[in-house]
Design an enzyme around this catalytic site. Structure first.
Site, PDB file in Angstrom:
ATOM      1  N   TYR A 119      -4.272   8.867   5.007  1.00 37.57           N
ATOM      2  CA  TYR A 119      -3.497   7.647   5.229  1.00 37.57           C
ATOM      3  C   TYR A 119      -3.928   6.955   6.523  1.00 37.57           C
ATOM      4  O   TYR A 119      -4.167   5.739   6.558  1.00 37.57           O
ATOM      5  CB  TYR A 119      -2.012   8.033   5.260  1.00 37.57           C
ATOM      6  CG  TYR A 119      -1.078   6.972   5.773  1.00 37.57           C
ATOM      7  CD1 TYR A 119      -0.845   5.819   5.037  1.00 37.57           C
ATOM      8  CD2 TYR A 119      -0.422   7.129   6.998  1.00 37.57           C
ATOM      9  CE1 TYR A 119       0.027   4.846   5.514  1.00 37.57           C
ATOM     10  CE2 TYR A 119       0.446   6.170   7.473  1.00 37.57           C
ATOM     11  CZ  TYR A 119       0.670   5.028   6.732  1.00 37.57           C
ATOM     12  OH  TYR A 119       1.526   4.059   7.203  1.00 37.57           O
ATOM     13  N   GLY A 126       0.839  -1.199   0.000  1.00 37.62           N
ATOM     14  CA  GLY A 126       0.000   0.000   0.000  1.00 37.62           C
ATOM     15  C   GLY A 126       0.869   1.242   0.000  1.00 37.62           C
ATOM     16  O   GLY A 126       2.096   1.163  -0.114  1.00 37.62           O
TER      17      GLY A 126
HETATM   18  C1  15L Z   1       4.111   5.623   9.133  1.00 39.97           C
HETATM   19  O1  15L Z   1       3.036   5.032   9.225  1.00 39.97           O
HETATM   20  C2  15L Z   1       4.859   5.671   7.862  1.00 39.97           C
HETATM   21  O2  15L Z   1       4.645   4.518   7.065  1.00 39.97           O
HETATM   22  C3  15L Z   1       6.321   5.888   8.070  1.00 39.97           C
HETATM   23  O3  15L Z   1       6.897   6.248   6.834  1.00 39.97           O
HETATM   24  C4  15L Z   1       6.593   6.978   9.118  1.00 39.97           C
HETATM   25  O4  15L Z   1       6.150   8.203   8.620  1.00 39.97           O
HETATM   26  C5  15L Z   1       5.899   6.613  10.412  1.00 39.97           C
HETATM   27  O5  15L Z   1       4.540   6.360  10.193  1.00 39.97           O
HETATM   28  C6  15L Z   1       6.059   7.673  11.497  1.00 39.97           C
HETATM   29  O6  15L Z   1       5.050   8.082  12.081  1.00 39.97           O
HETATM   30  O7  15L Z   1       7.175   8.031  11.793  1.00 39.97           O
END
Ligand code: 15L
Length: 266
Positions: free
Chosen positions: A133, A70
């Site tokens: 997201y 995803g």
């Molecule tokens: C996430 O869910 C992302 O996939 C990752 O790239 C980071 O941004 C992470 O969270 C985060 O909160 O540091």
């Protein structure tokens, strides 16, 4: 046990492929593109998760799925909808139809990102997504619960913090997870006999934690990483970042301040 890892070309997928290799002798790896580091001994099948027919092909003959596939950060609704809403639904539906027994779903801290940093939350709180997201991750957890309760799939959702060799900044001191600890949680999801539908936080043994991860501990999770060991590094990196009052107030950090305009409407 024949395992499928989706999103195998991404950073987390690449790390988990390496860590799970010796554990499960049969692993099918999939992504929309071929992983740059694909080994000659790896069974790779390309698939676009938004195309149900392609998802049917990768789930055939599989016992357990580690669903990382995803879009992994905030994106346009079109992107999130295609990759994380349609793609995630296709994965659970095809897995169920193929007779897959277990799915470990890579959820995210961003499903609950709008909780304040001064709150400690467990896995039973209402979702408070901080982005489109984050909404897609809450959706994935809900789809997982449906397939567990209605169809008997054994589903584990891991609200992953940040997977890295060390915590990158102050926020990550609270949410960091050492890659080996994530592999431990994935193995619990794939193997523990008592899993039906569970939510775990994907975090190491962090002194600054905002999450009560006793549910994971109940299933035997014993994290080895400790973010505190890297405090100096994380704080030095934090000092390089611009001040951001909204980001600093909420657990989801920059995902909360991005497009934020609630203050103007109060
Ligand atoms: C996430 O869910 C992302 O996939 C990752 O790239 C980071 O941004 C992470 O969270 C985060 O909160 O540091």
């Amino acid at each position: 046990m024949h395992i499928l890892i989706t999103g195998a070309a991404g950073d987390v997928g690449t790390r988990l492929r390496r860590l799970l290799k010796g554990v499960y002798p049969r692993i099918r790896v999939s992504d929309i593109r071929k992983p740059a580091d694909l080994g000659v001994d790896e069974d790779f099948v390309a698939a676009d998760l938004a195309d149900y027919g392609q998802v049917e092909k990768i789930t055939a003959g599989i016992d357990g799925v580690v669903h990382l596939g995803g879009y992994s950060v905030e994106g346009s609704w079109e992107t999130i909808h295609k990759s994380n809403i349609v793609g995630c639904y296709n994965l659970f539906e095809a897995a169920y139809r193929a007779g897959v027994k277990r799915v470990v779903f890579a959820s995210s801290n961003h499903a609950v990102g709008f909780y304040s940093r001064d709150q400690k939350i467990g896995v039973d709180v209402t979702v408070r997504p901080d982005s489109r997201y984050g909404v897609s991750k809450a959706f994935g957890e809900a789809v997982g619960a449906l397939y567990a309760d209605k169809h008997g799939l054994r589903v584990t959702c891991i609200r992953i913090g940040n997977v890295n060799d060390k915590p990158l900044d102050k926020r990550r001191l609270s949410i960091w997870i050492k890659p080996e600890d994530l592999a431990q949680l994935v193995r619990i999801g794939l193997e523990h006999p008592d899993i039906r539908f569970e939510i775990f936080y994907g975090a190491s043994d962090n002194k600054a934690a905002w999450w009560d991860n006793s549910n994971a501990q109940r299933f035997g999770y014993r994290p080895q990483g400790r973010s505190e060991d890297f405090r100096d590094h994380a704080m030095a990196e934090q000092a390089k970042l611009p001040a951001d009052a909204i980001s600093d107030r909420f657990q989801g950090g920059p995902f909360c301040s991005d497009e934020y305009d609630a203050g103007r409407k109060q």
